[in-house]
Design a protein around this motif. Structure first.
Motif, PDB file in Angstrom:
ATOM      1  N   GLN A 134      41.308  32.683  13.876  1.00 52.90           N
ATOM      2  CA  GLN A 134      40.807  32.281  15.183  1.00 52.90           C
ATOM      3  C   GLN A 134      42.014  31.858  16.020  1.00 52.90           C
ATOM      4  OE1 GLN A 134      38.032  29.064  14.585  1.00 52.90           O
ATOM      5  NE2 GLN A 134      36.472  30.090  15.766  1.00 52.90           N
ATOM      6  N   VAL A 135      42.131  32.366  17.229  1.00 56.11           N
ATOM      7  CA  VAL A 135      43.266  32.001  18.078  1.00 56.11           C
ATOM      8  C   VAL A 135      43.192  30.527  18.453  1.00 56.11           C
ATOM      9  CG1 VAL A 135      44.401  32.420  20.286  1.00 56.11           C
ATOM     10  CG2 VAL A 135      43.522  34.317  18.975  1.00 56.11           C
ATOM     11  N   VAL A 136      42.020  30.090  18.886  1.00 60.05           N
ATOM     12  CA  VAL A 136      41.767  28.691  19.222  1.00 60.05           C
ATOM     13  C   VAL A 136      40.392  28.338  18.674  1.00 60.05           C
ATOM     14  CG1 VAL A 136      43.194  28.648  21.313  1.00 60.05           C
ATOM     15  CG2 VAL A 136      40.808  29.295  21.477  1.00 60.05           C
ATOM     16  N   PRO A 137      40.121  27.069  18.409  1.00 61.66           N
ATOM     17  CA  PRO A 137      38.783  26.700  17.950  1.00 61.66           C
ATOM     18  C   PRO A 137      37.724  27.162  18.944  1.00 61.66           C
ATOM     19  CG  PRO A 137      40.298  24.859  17.701  1.00 61.66           C
ATOM     20  CD  PRO A 137      41.024  25.923  18.485  1.00 61.66           C
ATOM     21  N   GLY A 138      36.682  27.771  18.425  1.00 67.23           N
ATOM     22  CA  GLY A 138      35.616  28.277  19.266  1.00 67.23           C
ATOM     23  C   GLY A 138      35.781  29.737  19.643  1.00 67.23           C
ATOM     24  N   ALA A 139      36.973  30.293  19.404  1.00 68.06           N
ATOM     25  CA  ALA A 139      37.201  31.708  19.686  1.00 68.06           C
ATOM     26  C   ALA A 139      36.553  32.549  18.591  1.00 68.06           C
ATOM     27  CB  ALA A 139      38.703  31.998  19.745  1.00 68.06           C
TER      28      ALA A 139
ATOM     29  N   MET B 251      44.538  35.070  23.576  1.00 66.20           N
ATOM     30  CA  MET B 251      43.271  35.672  23.213  1.00 66.20           C
ATOM     31  C   MET B 251      43.158  37.098  23.736  1.00 66.20           C
ATOM     32  SD  MET B 251      40.588  32.494  23.720  1.00 66.20           S
ATOM     33  CE  MET B 251      39.256  33.605  23.906  1.00 66.20           C
ATOM     34  N   ALA B 252      43.824  37.408  24.820  1.00 70.23           N
ATOM     35  CA  ALA B 252      43.642  38.700  25.474  1.00 70.23           C
ATOM     36  C   ALA B 252      44.005  39.876  24.589  1.00 70.23           C
ATOM     37  CB  ALA B 252      44.457  38.751  26.757  1.00 70.23           C
ATOM     38  N   THR B 253      44.948  39.694  23.683  1.00 68.24           N
ATOM     39  CA  THR B 253      45.346  40.805  22.825  1.00 68.24           C
ATOM     40  C   THR B 253      44.508  40.882  21.558  1.00 68.24           C
ATOM     41  OG1 THR B 253      47.013  39.453  21.719  1.00 68.24           O
ATOM     42  CG2 THR B 253      47.730  40.736  23.634  1.00 68.24           C
ATOM     43  N   ARG B 254      43.576  39.957  21.373  1.00 69.23           N
ATOM     44  CA  ARG B 254      42.843  39.916  20.116  1.00 69.23           C
ATOM     45  C   ARG B 254      41.332  39.961  20.242  1.00 69.23           C
ATOM     46  NH1 ARG B 254      45.483  35.660  16.269  1.00 69.23           N
ATOM     47  NH2 ARG B 254      44.161  36.797  14.852  1.00 69.23           N
ATOM     48  N   PHE B 255      40.782  39.799  21.453  1.00 64.06           N
ATOM     49  CA  PHE B 255      39.331  39.725  21.593  1.00 64.06           C
ATOM     50  C   PHE B 255      38.832  40.550  22.760  1.00 64.06           C
ATOM     51  CE2 PHE B 255      40.765  35.728  19.738  1.00 64.06           C
ATOM     52  CZ  PHE B 255      40.185  35.858  18.503  1.00 64.06           C
ATOM     53  N   SER B 256      37.563  40.898  22.697  1.00 60.66           N
ATOM     54  CA  SER B 256      36.951  41.652  23.789  1.00 60.66           C
ATOM     55  C   SER B 256      36.833  40.753  25.015  1.00 60.66           C
ATOM     56  CB  SER B 256      35.568  42.146  23.379  1.00 60.66           C
ATOM     57  OG  SER B 256      34.665  41.062  23.325  1.00 60.66           O
ATOM     58  N   ASP B 257      36.691  41.392  26.173  1.00 56.05           N
ATOM     59  CA  ASP B 257      36.547  40.627  27.412  1.00 56.05           C
ATOM     60  C   ASP B 257      35.321  39.726  27.357  1.00 56.05           C
ATOM     61  OD1 ASP B 257      38.789  41.962  28.234  1.00 56.05           O
ATOM     62  OD2 ASP B 257      37.726  43.338  29.577  1.00 56.05           O
ATOM     63  N   ALA B 258      34.222  40.228  26.801  1.00 59.39           N
ATOM     64  CA  ALA B 258      32.994  39.432  26.698  1.00 59.39           C
ATOM     65  C   ALA B 258      33.201  38.207  25.809  1.00 59.39           C
ATOM     66  CB  ALA B 258      31.855  40.292  26.161  1.00 59.39           C
ATOM     67  N   ASP B 259      33.937  38.373  24.702  1.00 63.37           N
ATOM     68  CA  ASP B 259      34.208  37.234  23.815  1.00 63.37           C
ATOM     69  C   ASP B 259      35.117  36.212  24.489  1.00 63.37           C
ATOM     70  OD1 ASP B 259      32.626  38.150  21.717  1.00 63.37           O
ATOM     71  OD2 ASP B 259      34.274  39.236  20.768  1.00 63.37           O
ATOM     72  N   ILE B 260      36.086  36.695  25.246  1.00 56.41           N
ATOM     73  CA  ILE B 260      36.990  35.787  25.970  1.00 56.41           C
ATOM     74  C   ILE B 260      36.213  34.993  27.009  1.00 56.41           C
ATOM     75  CG2 ILE B 260      38.932  35.683  27.575  1.00 56.41           C
ATOM     76  CD1 ILE B 260      40.091  38.116  26.062  1.00 56.41           C
ATOM     77  N   VAL B 261      35.331  35.685  27.744  1.00 49.34           N
ATOM     78  CA  VAL B 261      34.500  35.016  28.754  1.00 49.34           C
ATOM     79  C   VAL B 261      33.675  33.909  28.108  1.00 49.34           C
ATOM     80  CG1 VAL B 261      32.504  35.344  30.269  1.00 49.34           C
ATOM     81  CG2 VAL B 261      34.395  36.958  30.334  1.00 49.34           C
ATOM     82  N   ALA B 262      33.004  34.244  27.014  1.00 47.36           N
ATOM     83  CA  ALA B 262      32.152  33.256  26.332  1.00 47.36           C
ATOM     84  C   ALA B 262      32.975  32.050  25.872  1.00 47.36           C
ATOM     85  CB  ALA B 262      31.441  33.904  25.158  1.00 47.36           C
ATOM     86  N   THR B 263      34.152  32.309  25.312  1.00 46.85           N
ATOM     87  CA  THR B 263      34.996  31.227  24.805  1.00 46.85           C
ATOM     88  C   THR B 263      35.513  30.347  25.940  1.00 46.85           C
ATOM     89  OG1 THR B 263      35.664  32.600  22.937  1.00 46.85           O
ATOM     90  CG2 THR B 263      37.042  30.700  23.437  1.00 46.85           C
ATOM     91  N   LEU B 264      36.051  30.966  26.994  1.00 46.45           N
ATOM     92  CA  LEU B 264      36.578  30.178  28.111  1.00 46.45           C
ATOM     93  C   LEU B 264      35.491  29.343  28.775  1.00 46.45           C
ATOM     94  CD1 LEU B 264      38.993  32.795  29.737  1.00 46.45           C
ATOM     95  CD2 LEU B 264      39.610  30.769  28.390  1.00 46.45           C
ATOM     96  N   ASN B 265      34.327  29.928  28.968  1.00 44.15           N
ATOM     97  CA  ASN B 265      33.233  29.178  29.585  1.00 44.15           C
ATOM     98  C   ASN B 265      32.713  28.074  28.667  1.00 44.15           C
ATOM     99  OD1 ASN B 265      33.317  30.516  32.056  1.00 44.15           O
ATOM    100  ND2 ASN B 265      31.967  32.144  31.328  1.00 44.15           N
ATOM    101  N   ARG B 266      32.662  28.345  27.357  1.00 48.59           N
ATOM    102  CA  ARG B 266      32.223  27.330  26.394  1.00 48.59           C
ATOM    103  C   ARG B 266      33.201  26.151  26.371  1.00 48.59           C
ATOM    104  NH1 ARG B 266      30.988  30.524  22.344  1.00 48.59           N
ATOM    105  NH2 ARG B 266      33.093  30.713  21.604  1.00 48.59           N
TER     106      ARG B 266
END
Length: 127
Positions: free
Chosen positions: A83-88, A1-16
């Protein structure tokens, strides 16, 4: 995900997804940015503002619609997106927004935004 999404989007996805850090903490944008710097990971694709890849919000703004409309076209299979992973977050190629099916779906205000199978006969013929 790091090469494809903003830090804020990664945070939201990982926490979700309830993914925790090595110290069993929740993710923050600062933690993700720190890992990106330490590992020398390039910016996400839609951050590289060459216009080739867009976020859902950027695609909605370009089309002049809401993110909900873009999400619906993705769910209906009208607008290709990745989508890299579901929910991303979704990543959309800018060139796909110029597809005739997208333009046709946007003109059908108030009507379902789904494609008709080529083998399916219409219930009501166009008049």
């Amino acid at each position: 995900m790091a090469t494809r999404f903003s830090d804020a989007d990664i945070v939201a996805t990982l926490n979700r997804m309830d993914v925790r850090t090595g110290q069993d903490k929740t993710w923050t944008a600062h933690r993700v940015a720190s890992i990106r710097r330490v590992r020398r990971i390039h910016a996400f694709r839609s951050a590289e503002k060459d216009g080739a890849w867009l976020t859902m919000r950027e695609a909605a703004a370009k089309l002049g619609v809401t993110s909900h409309v873009v999400r619906r076209m993705i769910q209906d299979g009208i607008l290709p997106a990745e989508q890299v992973v579901p929910g991303a977050p979704w990543q959309i190629q800018a060139e796909d927004l110029e597809n005739d099916d997208i333009i046709k779906a946007l003109r059908q205000k108030g009507r379902p935004r789904h494609t008709v199978s080529r083998d399916q006969l219409p219930m009501f013929p166009d008049t």
